[in-house]
Design an enzyme around this catalytic site. Sequence first.
Site: not given
Ligand code: WQD
Length: 346
Positions: A33, A35, A60-61, A127, A152, A156, A182, A202, A298
Amino acid sequence: MGKKILVTGGLGFIGSHTVVALQERGFEVVIIDNLSNSSLDVLGGITKITKISPEFENIDLRDKAAVSDFFEKYPNIEGVIHFAASKAVGESVENPLLYYENNLNTLIYLLQQLQEREDSKFIFSSSCTVYGQADELPITESAPVKKAESPYGNTKQIGEEIIADTCKVKKNLHAISLRYFNPIGAHPSANIGELPIGTPQNLVPFITQTAIGKREKLSVFGNDYPTPDGTCIRDYIHVMDLARAHVVALERLLEGEQTSNYEVFNLGTGKGNSVLEAIKAFEKVSETKLSYTITNRREGDITAAYADTRKANEVLKWEAEYNIEDALESAWKWQLHLKEKEEGIQ
Ligand code: WQD
């Protein structure tokens, strides 16, 4: 000692939970990692849970020579689980080259090492984002991979293609790509969990930080989607279920059970929940009232995604055991633990 497994990004969210699951299964783990999106505290958290401190290399890979040196130093690595990557969708739009370099060069350097070995086992952290907005729900592994909405997501997709193309000609490379839906939640001990740096992108960490008082309120990004309550639907899977799936997939590779030397599996619960349903479930398990407001959509969000889990159920003999309330409860317990730590109560 058990077989030695390299976990890149092993101090990250899913990586650290997978390290715990591997150690508990008797594997010997080496973590790489850099970090950049984690902290050495996570190593302490892992060790607190399993009482076994994984070997750790701060590498660092993106440094091709360092990757080669690593495999010189550790000639008896029997499997690699590759989590190390940048993963913030929005950041990838702002800084695409950071994502293409960090997520693809690192994969290529690892595979260049593995293809030279007699027999290599490789698991790739992919993903559901590769599907974009799927035409049919639930989503199966044969759903078309659509033009990625972000660099991103593109890394993938390209990453999977790099592995598939290499496996076509290198039959000594045995690989599995795991497409996470998720990931949410934390280890029940609350010694490890999700550690977003800065403002969480997220949903679930933003929910728990709002509930604990670190954020004023949650913005729900749009309630005018074509869904029952107007908010987006996702398949929220407990990180503990996800970690266990990696161990199952690794054992499939080590036991030589593959029908072809490259396979892809969706990892989800098979159930979709809307943002408002997630909020309601959180309020129930945390016995708090969440402050939120509905704002604009968003950019780049898809309406709905949840997994068809039959392939993982039947081939990996794996299925998610936790539901969204279990996962949200563990996320809340972890947030409370972080607050106690910050207040020096720990
Ligand atoms: C989930 C839902 C937002 C934040 C992404 C990547 C995926 C993985 C997970 C890495 C959506 C809503 C979110 C907020 C909100 N990433 N939301 N208010 O976008 O489905 O997936 O993250 O591995 O590859 O694509 O996840 O948690 O960002 O959003 O309303 O403050 O929550 O609109 O509908 P997402 P998320």
